[in-house]
Design an enzyme around this catalytic site. Structure first.
Site, short mmCIF file in Angstrom:
data_model
loop_
_atom_site.label_atom_id
_atom_site.label_comp_id
_atom_site.label_asym_id
_atom_site.label_seq_id
_atom_site.Cartn_x
_atom_site.Cartn_y
_atom_site.Cartn_z
N LYS A 95 -6.10 5.01 13.78
CA LYS A 95 -5.70 3.92 12.88
C LYS A 95 -6.81 2.86 12.79
O LYS A 95 -7.09 2.32 11.71
CB LYS A 95 -4.39 3.29 13.37
CG LYS A 95 -3.21 4.26 13.26
CD LYS A 95 -2.00 3.77 14.05
CE LYS A 95 -0.81 4.70 13.89
NZ LYS A 95 0.30 4.40 14.81
N GLU A 134 -0.85 4.59 2.79
CA GLU A 134 -0.33 3.38 3.44
C GLU A 134 0.43 3.70 4.73
O GLU A 134 0.37 2.96 5.72
CB GLU A 134 0.61 2.65 2.45
CG GLU A 134 1.11 1.32 2.91
CD GLU A 134 -0.02 0.30 3.07
OE1 GLU A 134 -0.59 -0.11 2.06
OE2 GLU A 134 -0.32 -0.06 4.22
N GLY A 136 3.01 2.24 9.91
CA GLY A 136 4.29 2.59 9.28
C GLY A 136 4.62 1.83 8.02
O GLY A 136 3.93 1.94 7.01
N LYS A 175 -2.84 10.01 9.62
CA LYS A 175 -3.90 9.15 10.16
C LYS A 175 -5.04 9.96 10.76
O LYS A 175 -6.21 9.61 10.60
CB LYS A 175 -3.34 8.18 11.20
CG LYS A 175 -2.82 8.90 12.43
CD LYS A 175 -1.84 8.10 13.20
CE LYS A 175 -0.93 9.10 13.88
NZ LYS A 175 0.44 8.82 13.79
N GLY A 198 9.22 5.40 12.53
CA GLY A 198 10.61 5.62 12.13
C GLY A 198 10.66 6.24 10.74
O GLY A 198 9.80 5.96 9.90
N ILE A 225 4.44 -1.29 7.32
CA ILE A 225 3.76 -2.56 7.02
C ILE A 225 2.74 -2.39 5.88
O ILE A 225 1.84 -1.57 5.99
CB ILE A 225 3.02 -3.11 8.27
CG1 ILE A 225 3.97 -3.21 9.45
CG2 ILE A 225 2.37 -4.44 7.96
CD1 ILE A 225 3.28 -3.58 10.76
N1 HSE Z 1 3.43 7.24 17.70
C1 HSE Z 1 3.16 6.06 16.93
C2 HSE Z 1 3.60 4.85 17.69
C3 HSE Z 1 3.80 6.05 15.59
O1 HSE Z 1 4.06 4.92 18.83
O2 HSE Z 1 3.47 3.77 17.13
C4 HSE Z 1 3.15 6.95 14.61
O3 HSE Z 1 1.83 6.60 14.38
#
Ligand code: HSE
Length: 430
Positions: free
Chosen positions: A204, A128, A133, A104, A305, A135
């Site tokens: 993001k 993606e 993640g 990202k 994850g 989605i």
């Molecule tokens: N560190 C991010 C979160 C996940 O807490 O959602 C990876 O972008």
């Protein structure tokens, strides 16, 4: 069976090892779906001794050599960060390889340059996994919604902060205690700065805004506030007005006579508990999209994850591999709209403000006058308590953010105001 497509994997942390495992476990299905088998050509890592589970002949420290190898067709990048990855991906494009990335920060900083390099080489760049993640979200924005006009994309795109804010709401704890719990349970990194200060969500948001509005948006165009200043009082005040506090990434097209612009911001905000995003608890992510013709859409799921993120990587891998088999490149991204970024000061927002005041005749009038002086219209006012311990809870209508913050600065100076106990923006109220 035709020759295998060869994949270079850059990085082998949590996501990379899940990608490797799933490639092996699902080899038969992937071959059937792509039309050719997929084979790992090599895995570039910094410390080969730390990867005993990867066959030794695949491991290399020479990432550049791997991505430019003649027999490599596709590159999967799960290293993260800007350099050396940016240079590696440019080298991969120049060598005619399609790229799948989960990066990202890089896409938010250098997306335009990378897309141009991919387009010039006639190859694909898919990412993606970089936002939310597992989605499926970027492909819907890039492809499924390409015939519509998007108005807003509002997301909970950081699981760590959503977990912390959810726990604050559930327990009444402050930020520090909730962060300590998140760290202990593994929801927060040892250094949580990127998450709690909103950097992760801002990257993001830049990617989402670029795709939604066909406009180049980088992380530096995104206004950013994290959650470390959110207090237990903010969360309690939110509950009192039927709201909950979330860290939102908000990308919107602001319509104006002088020309449209794109406002992209990340900050904590109160949203009504009836809003679909309010029910997104724990470390989950969700993104709410408003489009002219499609109306309202909601995307929900696991934002982090190993396996969940690997699912998004493999989905992209199948897409670029199919294109490779067909001898085509997939749709790129367009930035033709070129809309200017709207500064936060000029972006319309709404505020919730709680003030401790003395309950005396004229106090409410002077407070209301300060809002009026800055051109801010008040939507609701509630008073709790009386005598010396009265609290005014005010929710404004929409006004330029600079007018709202100037109002709050002026309120702090008023003799009748003992303290401004909670200020948060409010989103999603009709
Ligand atoms: N560190 C991010 C979160 C996940 O807490 O959602 C990876 O972008």
């Amino acid at each position: 069976m035709s020759d295998p497509l060869k994949v270079a994997l850059l990085g082998c942390g949590t996501v990379g090892s899940a990608v490797l495992r799933l490639l092996e476990e699902q080899a038969g299905d992937l071959t059937a779906r792509i039309g050719r088998p997929v084979e790992v050509a090599g895995v570039a890592v910094r410390r080969p001794d730390r990867h005993p589970d990867v066959p030794a002949h695949l491991l290399t420290t020479d990432a550049h050599g791997l991505v430019t190898r003649d027999d490599v067709d596709l590159v999967v990048e799960v290293i993260g960060g800007i350099e050396p990855v940016r240079s590696l991906l440019l080298a991969a494009f120049e060598a005619g390889k399609s790229v799948v990335s989960a990066n990202k920060a890089l896409l938010a900083d250098d997306g335009v340059e990378l897309h141009a390099a991919a387009a010039k080489a006639g190859v694909d760049l898919y990412y993606e996994a970089a936002v939310a993640g597992a989605i499926p979200l970027l492909r819907p924005l890039r492809e499924s919604l390409a015939g519509d006009q998007l108005r807003r994309v509002v997301g909970i795109v950081n699981g760590t902060t959503n977990y912390i804010l959810s726990r604050m709401a559930e327990t009444g704890h402050g930020f520090t205690e909730a962060l300590a719990e998140a760290t202990e349970l593994g929801y927060a990194e040892a250094d949580p700065t990127a998450d709690v200060d909103g950097f992760d969500a801002a990257a993001k948001a830049a990617i989402l805004a670029s795709l939604a509005f066909h406009t180049p948006v980088s992380a530096t165009d995104v206004y950013r506030e994290g959650i470390s200043a959110v207090t237990a009082t903010d969360v309690a005040r939110a509950a009192e007005i039927g709201c909950t506090v979330k860290l939102l990434a908000i990308c919107e097209r602001v319509l104006a006579d002088g020309g449209d612009s794109v406002a992209v911001r990340v900050h904590p905000a109160m949203i009504p508990t009836t809003h679909p995003l309010a029910s997104v608890g724990g470390a989950f992510n969700a993104v709410f999209v408003e489009a002219e013709a499609a109306g309202q859409l909601m995307f929900y799921g696991q934002g982090a994850g190993g396996d969940a993120t690997a699912s998004a990587v493999l989905g992209d891998l199948v897409a670029v591999a199919r294109n490779r088999v067909a001898g085509v490149a997939g749709p790129g991204v367009t930035t033709y709209a070129g809309l200017p970024a709207r500064p936060i000061a000029e972006t319309p927002t709404r505020y919730h403000v709680s003030l401790d005041v003395a309950d005396k005749p004229g106090v409410l009038a002077t407070v209301a006058q300060e809002f009026a002086r800055h051109g801010v219209s008040i939507a609701t006012v509630r008073q709790d308590g009386h005598g010396d311990a009265a609290t005014l809870v005010i929710v404004t209508h929409s006004a330029p953010d600079a007018a709202l913050s100037a109002t709050v600065t002026a309120l702090r100076e008023m003799p009748a105001v003992r303290g401004v106990t909670s200020i948060l923006r409010v989103e999603g109220l009709s």
